[in-house]
Scaffold this active site. Sequence first.
Site, PDB file in Angstrom:
ATOM      1  N   ALA A  66      10.212 -24.345 -23.715  1.00  9.40           N
ATOM      2  CA  ALA A  66       9.601 -24.467 -22.392  1.00  9.40           C
ATOM      3  C   ALA A  66      10.061 -23.264 -21.588  1.00  9.40           C
ATOM      4  O   ALA A  66      11.122 -22.692 -21.861  1.00  9.40           O
ATOM      5  CB  ALA A  66      10.070 -25.759 -21.743  1.00  9.40           C
ATOM      6  N   GLY A 112      10.850 -26.753 -26.682  1.00  4.50           N
ATOM      7  CA  GLY A 112       9.464 -27.206 -26.616  1.00  4.50           C
ATOM      8  C   GLY A 112       8.595 -26.651 -27.737  1.00  4.50           C
ATOM      9  O   GLY A 112       7.582 -27.256 -28.104  1.00  4.50           O
ATOM     10  N   GLU A 115       9.265 -28.875 -30.571  1.00  4.95           N
ATOM     11  CA  GLU A 115       8.657 -30.165 -30.204  1.00  4.95           C
ATOM     12  C   GLU A 115       7.140 -30.134 -30.384  1.00  4.95           C
ATOM     13  O   GLU A 115       6.537 -31.107 -30.830  1.00  4.95           O
ATOM     14  CB  GLU A 115       9.048 -30.533 -28.767  1.00  4.95           C
ATOM     15  CG  GLU A 115      10.531 -30.910 -28.657  1.00  4.95           C
ATOM     16  CD  GLU A 115      11.001 -31.089 -27.231  1.00  4.95           C
ATOM     17  OE1 GLU A 115      10.844 -30.129 -26.436  1.00  4.95           O
ATOM     18  OE2 GLU A 115      11.523 -32.161 -26.902  1.00  4.95           O
ATOM     19  N   GLU A 135      18.510 -27.320 -26.184  1.00  6.90           N
ATOM     20  CA  GLU A 135      18.545 -27.740 -24.775  1.00  6.90           C
ATOM     21  C   GLU A 135      19.942 -28.040 -24.250  1.00  6.90           C
ATOM     22  O   GLU A 135      20.253 -27.751 -23.098  1.00  6.90           O
ATOM     23  CB  GLU A 135      17.640 -28.971 -24.568  1.00  6.90           C
ATOM     24  CG  GLU A 135      16.147 -28.652 -24.529  1.00  6.90           C
ATOM     25  CD  GLU A 135      15.495 -28.599 -25.893  1.00  6.90           C
ATOM     26  OE1 GLU A 135      16.207 -28.553 -26.914  1.00  6.90           O
ATOM     27  OE2 GLU A 135      14.249 -28.589 -25.939  1.00  6.90           O
TER      28      GLU A 135
HETATM   29  N1  COA Z   1      11.669 -19.402 -21.274  1.00  8.60           N
HETATM   30  C1  COA Z   1      11.389 -18.324 -20.542  1.00  8.60           C
HETATM   31  N2  COA Z   1      11.472 -17.062 -21.015  1.00  8.60           N
HETATM   32  C2  COA Z   1      11.859 -16.924 -22.288  1.00  8.60           C
HETATM   33  C3  COA Z   1      12.172 -18.007 -23.111  1.00  8.60           C
HETATM   34  C4  COA Z   1      12.063 -19.303 -22.557  1.00  8.60           C
HETATM   35  N3  COA Z   1      12.294 -20.403 -23.273  1.00  8.60           N
HETATM   36  N4  COA Z   1      12.535 -17.562 -24.336  1.00  8.60           N
HETATM   37  C5  COA Z   1      12.452 -16.210 -24.270  1.00  8.60           C
HETATM   38  N5  COA Z   1      12.041 -15.830 -23.043  1.00  8.60           N
HETATM   39  C6  COA Z   1      11.830 -14.461 -22.552  1.00  8.60           C
HETATM   40  C7  COA Z   1      13.140 -13.757 -22.244  1.00  8.60           C
HETATM   41  O1  COA Z   1      13.598 -14.124 -20.960  1.00  8.60           O
HETATM   42  C8  COA Z   1      12.698 -12.313 -22.317  1.00  8.60           C
HETATM   43  O2  COA Z   1      11.996 -11.987 -21.145  1.00  8.60           O
HETATM   44  P1  COA Z   1      12.301 -10.587 -20.358  1.00  8.60           P
HETATM   45  O3  COA Z   1      11.977  -9.515 -21.371  1.00  8.60           O
HETATM   46  O4  COA Z   1      11.361 -10.614 -19.197  1.00  8.60           O
HETATM   47  O5  COA Z   1      13.751 -10.625 -20.013  1.00  8.60           O
HETATM   48  C9  COA Z   1      11.694 -12.311 -23.469  1.00  8.60           C
HETATM   49  O6  COA Z   1      11.235 -13.659 -23.565  1.00  8.60           O
HETATM   50  C10 COA Z   1      12.257 -11.896 -24.790  1.00  8.60           C
HETATM   51  O7  COA Z   1      13.385 -12.730 -25.086  1.00  8.60           O
HETATM   52  P2  COA Z   1      14.840 -12.154 -25.457  1.00  8.60           P
HETATM   53  O8  COA Z   1      15.852 -13.206 -25.122  1.00  8.60           O
HETATM   54  O9  COA Z   1      15.055 -10.800 -24.843  1.00  8.60           O
HETATM   55  O10 COA Z   1      14.699 -11.998 -27.037  1.00  8.60           O
HETATM   56  P3  COA Z   1      15.862 -12.021 -28.117  1.00  8.60           P
HETATM   57  O11 COA Z   1      15.271 -11.561 -29.385  1.00  8.60           O
HETATM   58  O12 COA Z   1      17.068 -11.325 -27.612  1.00  8.60           O
HETATM   59  O13 COA Z   1      16.266 -13.573 -28.247  1.00  8.60           O
HETATM   60  C11 COA Z   1      15.801 -15.946 -28.438  1.00  8.60           C
HETATM   61  C12 COA Z   1      15.340 -14.513 -28.765  1.00  8.60           C
HETATM   62  C13 COA Z   1      14.701 -16.900 -28.855  1.00  8.60           C
HETATM   63  C14 COA Z   1      17.100 -16.277 -29.212  1.00  8.60           C
HETATM   64  C15 COA Z   1      16.090 -16.058 -26.920  1.00  8.60           C
HETATM   65  O14 COA Z   1      14.952 -15.569 -26.226  1.00  8.60           O
HETATM   66  C16 COA Z   1      16.359 -17.452 -26.437  1.00  8.60           C
HETATM   67  O15 COA Z   1      17.445 -17.985 -26.651  1.00  8.60           O
HETATM   68  N6  COA Z   1      15.375 -18.086 -25.736  1.00  8.60           N
HETATM   69  C17 COA Z   1      15.530 -19.386 -25.139  1.00  8.60           C
HETATM   70  C18 COA Z   1      15.488 -20.470 -26.174  1.00  8.60           C
HETATM   71  C19 COA Z   1      15.710 -21.828 -25.557  1.00  8.60           C
HETATM   72  O16 COA Z   1      16.761 -22.139 -25.079  1.00  8.60           O
HETATM   73  N7  COA Z   1      14.659 -22.662 -25.574  1.00  8.60           N
HETATM   74  C20 COA Z   1      14.714 -23.995 -25.089  1.00  8.60           C
HETATM   75  C21 COA Z   1      14.198 -24.044 -23.714  1.00  8.60           C
HETATM   76  S1  COA Z   1      14.326 -25.693 -23.052  1.00  8.60           S
END
Ligand code: COA
Length: 258
Positions: A66, A112, A115, A135
């Site tokens: 999400a 999400g 999910e 989460e």
């Molecule tokens: N919500 C909003 N933005 C998100 C996102 C999320 N769930 N997941 C990734 N993004 C965005 C990042 O903020 C970033 O945006 P920016 O370039 O404007 O800063 C972009 O997507 C790229 O992500 P980034 O974190 O730089 O990539 P990465 O390769 O370093 O890491 C992940 C990849 C998936 C490990 C990392 O993005 C992450 O942990 N995301 C969140 C996962 C999460 O907790 N999901 C559950 C949500 S309830």
Amino acid sequence: MEFKNILVEQKDNIAVITINRPTKLNALNKSTIEELHEAFKNLDTNTKVKVIIITGSGEKAFVAGADISEFANYTVEKGQELARNGQKILFDFVQNLSTPVVAAVNGFALGGGLELAMAAHFRVASENAKMGLPEVSLGVIPGYGGTQRLPQLVGKGKAMELIMTAGMISAEDAKDWGLVNYVVEQEELLPFCKKIAGKIIRNSSVAIAAAIKSINANYNNAVNGFDVEIEQFGKSFGTHDFKEGTTAFLEKRKPNFE
Ligand code: COA
């Protein structure tokens, strides 16, 4: 409705929905969820569409969760409303669709995203896919059905561990756990899903819809799944597809389901 965050293609009775926010790793914000609802609703009522494949754009992510930036300031009430509405219009909606939905998990499927993949009727992953429900690392729990569907698919112990550790598992581990049915090379993912879809579309869509309803009843405490099966089985006898399927068998020809 004009779609800004998703792409929808349709060919040979197969529709592909691609979540298209690659710079945000296809994170599910409110408008993406609304667009997905609309797309699934329209495709489900389109008699030309017999299978729907859902995937993410780019090579990195299916859906990274999400959209965290949207709910970071939510209150208790708004949090509940977010989960309730999302479950209703997307996650339960997909699970209960009459048209089969296959998730082509092409990269990160987190929160999400996992999910959504779990709400689909089954899943295929690419080798680079990584799955998890992180989460609790954000101080929240899965709210789009993750605490319910993950144990249904992998068992309580593995679900507890994955959720408590906020960890990620590889595509191969996800296959061993029963979370995905197959793991294929990334460039093979969509062709492979379309090949399975090709086997599905030869069969009666009406009977498949009844099978989905009956299988889902196994996971609904409010109904008796065996009773639902009896009802759906009986209803099949009144359908044109049943007449065509049995007649074709007796006439030693392929059925022609409309
Ligand atoms: N919500 C909003 N933005 C998100 C996102 C999320 N769930 N997941 C990734 N993004 C965005 C990042 O903020 C970033 O945006 P920016 O370039 O404007 O800063 C972009 O997507 C790229 O992500 P980034 O974190 O730089 O990539 P990465 O390769 O370093 O890491 C992940 C990849 C998936 C490990 C990392 O993005 C992450 O942990 N995301 C969140 C996962 C999460 O907790 N999901 C559950 C949500 S309830």
